[in-house]
Design a protein around this motif. Structure first.
Motif, short mmCIF file in Angstrom:
data_model
loop_
_atom_site.label_atom_id
_atom_site.label_comp_id
_atom_site.label_asym_id
_atom_site.label_seq_id
_atom_site.Cartn_x
_atom_site.Cartn_y
_atom_site.Cartn_z
N GLU A 149 42.37 49.27 35.00
CA GLU A 149 41.81 48.75 33.41
C GLU A 149 42.67 49.49 32.29
OE1 GLU A 149 40.42 45.93 32.48
OE2 GLU A 149 39.65 45.35 34.46
N THR A 627 34.63 46.45 41.29
CA THR A 627 33.39 46.96 40.92
C THR A 627 33.49 48.43 40.82
OG1 THR A 627 31.07 47.24 40.94
CG2 THR A 627 32.04 46.72 42.85
N ASN A 644 32.05 45.14 35.88
CA ASN A 644 32.58 44.35 37.21
C ASN A 644 33.25 43.06 36.68
OD1 ASN A 644 31.03 46.30 38.45
ND2 ASN A 644 29.25 45.00 38.74
N SER A 645 34.29 42.38 37.48
CA SER A 645 35.10 41.37 37.05
C SER A 645 35.40 40.73 38.40
CB SER A 645 36.04 41.69 36.34
OG SER A 645 36.99 42.47 36.96
N THR A 647 38.31 37.53 39.45
CA THR A 647 39.38 36.90 39.05
C THR A 647 39.67 35.98 40.04
OG1 THR A 647 40.33 38.83 37.92
CG2 THR A 647 41.68 37.09 38.33
N LYS A 669 39.41 34.74 34.46
CA LYS A 669 38.74 36.14 34.65
C LYS A 669 37.23 36.04 34.04
CE LYS A 669 39.66 40.97 34.35
NZ LYS A 669 40.54 42.05 34.07
N SER A 670 36.47 36.37 34.86
CA SER A 670 35.11 36.57 34.52
C SER A 670 34.65 37.85 34.65
CB SER A 670 34.03 35.64 35.37
OG SER A 670 34.70 34.29 35.40
N THR A 671 34.30 38.61 33.39
CA THR A 671 33.96 39.95 33.02
C THR A 671 32.34 39.93 33.06
OG1 THR A 671 36.19 40.44 32.36
CG2 THR A 671 34.30 42.14 32.03
N SER A 686 28.64 39.61 28.58
CA SER A 686 29.83 39.15 29.63
C SER A 686 30.77 38.12 28.91
CB SER A 686 29.01 38.34 30.84
OG SER A 686 28.13 37.13 30.28
N ASN A 688 34.22 35.08 29.67
CA ASN A 688 35.15 34.31 30.69
C ASN A 688 36.55 34.35 29.72
OD1 ASN A 688 33.58 33.74 33.09
ND2 ASN A 688 32.38 32.97 31.44
N ASN A 721 35.94 43.66 24.82
CA ASN A 721 35.90 44.53 25.92
C ASN A 721 35.21 45.74 26.12
OD1 ASN A 721 37.43 46.38 28.12
ND2 ASN A 721 38.77 44.65 28.66
#
Length: 746
Positions: A149, A627, A644-645, A647, A669-671, A686, A688, A721
């Protein structure tokens, strides 16, 4: 020292052994038909060729002894074979058909093998592939790799994070040498452009055995652009437009190689205005970056050398609050003016069945920061002009930098590859660094100081019938002399052991344990003042000890003709983890933060798959989940730990009479929500992010033209973020953007 350089010149000029030509044929394992246009390559010699219509090839002037040959072509598994010269008969290699992408040789590990042969798990990504997904710069592109990241300040400033560790805990290598540009601070970026970089390799975990201090958390190894094939030349021009920032980037390069001599150069320019969200433009996230890279190499049958130079100059706005709403590209005050020079010389002398690698590097980092209150007192006319409209050229002429530092680093890396036996490969080496930091501005972020490193290492790769074992040991010492009188010395022994074995024909398991260390940096030892980039008063601690860690990694991989699956798990214990914490007081209206130490641990991993449905070979379905959790032993969570994400990506590849290398993708991408925060962080919700793109190459007037179009954050989501340094000011990350790219290969 005089005798040492004389020895190097002698090794470079003398052929101590005979050479032989290698002839052979490459065939399809299932049909025995010859394969045309396959690449045949010897990594350590950087010599290669392609097969003809009959699948035949010839490699000339190859040293006697053991050589590793790599054969690759789209549609087949990459093959690797060790041969012992001289050969009495032509070589025959059979390739196994596969829809999975070709493997590449991993350079960041000591034995330069394919990933399938490595004991250590290393992620490798092609920079062009990262750019095709819409990445605006290098740090943004790196954050698309699982487990990586970026701590960001807008879009121009990003620091890589590997499994929750960043700054001085992650070492960056460029042109084969360590990149030194004040890594301790998260308020400035890498200082290197992705133009002229071919690929990146990521070691996720302690790599102190190979790289010494500061590789406690991992290594990002940037591989520079390759030279043209022997007796050929190539050139290209590339341009990109980014709708969100009304910005552009462009680069042009040329390279040519003869029988022994080769050279290349590439220049690039990028400019961006403030990035846009759904509601506003984020004032002073604008920036300008200029970059130039050049290289010259020479190779004969017993010696090769590669000299590279890179200069990067950037002016980066430092955002503070939402203000001026414009699309101007010249940074406002405050801003950074950074210039980074990188010189490197990598050479190898080949002997019969052994070789000596020696690399020398020098980096010169010039860092200036400009602020309002450091203007001269005799420029009222200019001040009035600046009130009307900001003119950057005149503004700079009446400013002195508030912060002005010059960091100069010289380093060396010498490794000897011992003669290889049938089962054992061994490398011994020494590495060292001399670094000086000097202040010239009114403010001091860190004091004038000199740092000296020295390390010695040995590592072996042992091949058994059922498994491969790699182990090594290293000793390092670091000496820090601060002009104010502090003199500290740090020492550390480190080691690693790893094993790789095949549970089945298609299933590989890797188990690695390694230790790493990091000596405290100058900011942690000596800080005593307001840190403008973070709005806090920091107080260092000269009694800090080494950070020391041990990490265990377990990797399980399954790969067949149409399906790949992987699980990576890690547990990382860190003794004497250094961290900042507020003490509840204020100095100059800034909260006071102290540097303290506490044992900590991080754990987590990545899981994912890659599917080519049969017989739809052009379709790729990819998914990955990552994670990481970081906690101190006292129960407090570590700061700047990525959420955690998950993709998911659908990608297609195609070609026809009009289009070659065609592709299209859709990615989501789901965070997830980050609730595990440190004492001075807040939770993050969270979100997306949806992105998509397509591209390919066409022939236009006998010239190859590449076109790409991608869109990121297509739903124009407003989000934070967790690793954004603007989050604490309530400033959103970037909104929707469309990126158009054109490339002409001349």
């Amino acid at each position: 020292m005089k005798y040492f350089y004389t020895l190097l010149l002698f090794l470079a000029a003398t052929h101590l052994y005979s050479q032989q030509n290698i002839t052979g044929i490459i065939i399809d394992q299932d049909t025995n038909h010859p394969i045309e246009f396959a690449t045949v390559y010897i990594p350590k010699l950087e010599k290669g060729t392609t097969t003809n219509q009959e699948g035949g090839f010839t490699l000339k002037g190859i040293p006697l002894g053991t050589q590793n040959i790599i054969v690759s072509i789209v549609g087949y598994q990459t093959a690797s074979q060790n041969i012992i010269l001289p050969l009495n008969t032509p070589l025959t290699m059979a390739l196994k058909p596969s829809a999975i992408e070709m493997e590449e040789v991993i350079i960041s590990t000591p034995f330069h093998k394919l990933q399938s042969e490595n004991v250590m798990k290393v992620e490798r990504a092609n920079i062009k592939a990262l750019q095709q997904q819409g990445a605006m710069n290098l740090s943004e592109g790196l954050s698309t790799i699982a487990g990586v990241e970026s701590v960001s300040t807008g879009v121009s400033i990003g620091k890589p994070v590997i499994r929750g560790l960043s700054s001085n805990r992650v070492l960056v290598y460029a042109q084969g040498i360590r990149l030194e540009n004040q890594q301790f601070g998260d308020e400035h970026g890498l200082g290197i452009s992705d133009a002229g970089i071919e690929s990146v390799e990521v070691i996720k975990g302690p790599a102190s055995l190979l790289y010494g201090s500061d590789a406690l958390g991992g290594v990002l190894y940037l591989n520079p652009e390759r030279y043209a094939s022997r007796n050929s030349s190539a050139s290209n021009i590339e341009g990109k437009y980014f709708s969100n920032t009304k910005g552009y980037s462009t680069n042009a390069g040329y390279k040519s190689s003869g029988e022994n001599l080769k050279f290349l150069f590439r220049g690039s320019l990028a400019e961006h205005s403030d990035y846009n969200t759904e509601d506003y433009r984020v004032t002073n996230t604008r920036f300008r970056e200029q970059d130039f890279k050049a290289g010259i190499g020479y190779q004969n049958d017993g010696f090769k050398t590669d000299f590279r130079y890179n200069v990067n100059h950037s002016k980066l706005g430092i955002p503070e609050e939402i203000g001026e709403q414009s699309t101007n590209r010249a940074p406002l005050l405050p801003y950074q003016d950074l210039t980074n020079h990188i010189f490197s010389l990598k050479s190898t002398s080949f002997f019969k069945n052994s070789r000596l690698d020696y690399t020398f590097g020098y980096t010169y980092n010039d860092r200036k920061e400009f602020e309002e209150h450091h203007e001269h007192d005799d420029h009222s006319a200019e001040e009035q002009h600046q009130d009307d409209a900001y003119d950057h050229t005149e503004k700079e002429s009446v400013l002195d930098p508030a912060l002005y530092m010059k960091l100069k680093t010289a380093n060396y890396d010498i490794k000897y590859n011992l003669p290889r036996t049938e089962t054992i490969e061994t490398i011994v080496g020494i590495q060292g660094m001399n670094q000086t930091n000097k202040n010239y501005g009114e403010e001091q972020l860190i004091p004038d100081a000199t740092i000296n490193d020295f390390g010695v290492l040995a590592t072996s790769h042992i091949h058994f019938n059922a498994a491969d074992l790699q182990l090594g040991v290293r000793f390092d010492t670091r000496d820090i002399k601060v002009n104010s009188g502090i003199h500290k010395s740090y020492n550390s022994f480190n080691g690693s052991v790893g094993v790789k074995t095949n549970l089945t024909e298609n299933t590989v398991v890797r188990l690695n344990m390694a230790s790493g260390f990091r000596a405290p940096n100058l900011a942690e030892l000596t800080s005593n003042g307001s840190h403008e980039g973070t709005n806090r008063y920091e107080i260092g601690n000269s009694e800090l000890q080494n950070e020391q860690n041990i990490q265990a990694d377990l990797t399980l991989e399954y790969g067949s003709k149409h399906f790949e699956f992987f699980v990576n798990g890690f547990y990382n214990t860190i003794n004497n983890y250094i961290y900042l914490t507020p003490n509840g007081t204020l100095i100059n209206n800034d909260p006071v933060f102290l540097y303290l130490q506490e044992d900590a641990s991080l754990y987590g991993g990545e899981i994912g798959f890659h599917l080519h449905p049969h017989p739809i070979h052009w379709l790729h379905l990819e998914s990955s989940f990552e994670t990481v959790t970081g906690k101190q032993d006292n129960g407090a969570y570590l700061p700047l730990i990525p959420a955690n994400s998950l993709t998911n990506k659908i990608r297609v590849e195609f070609k026809n009479n009009q289009v070659s290398k065609g592709y299209a993708f859709v990615k989501l991408k789901s965070t997830f929500k980050q609730n595990n925060t440190s004492a001075f962080e807040t939770t993050t919700d969270s979100y997306n992010l949806l992105s998509a793109g397509f591209g390919g190459e066409f022939i236009v007037f006998n010239t190859t033209c590449g076109v790409s179009l991608s869109g990121s954050n297509l739903t124009n989501k407003t989000y934070f973020n967790h690793l954004s340094r603007l989050k604490s000011d309530g400033i959103f990350n970037m909104g929707r953007s469309f990126n158009l790219g054109l490339t002409f290969i001349l």
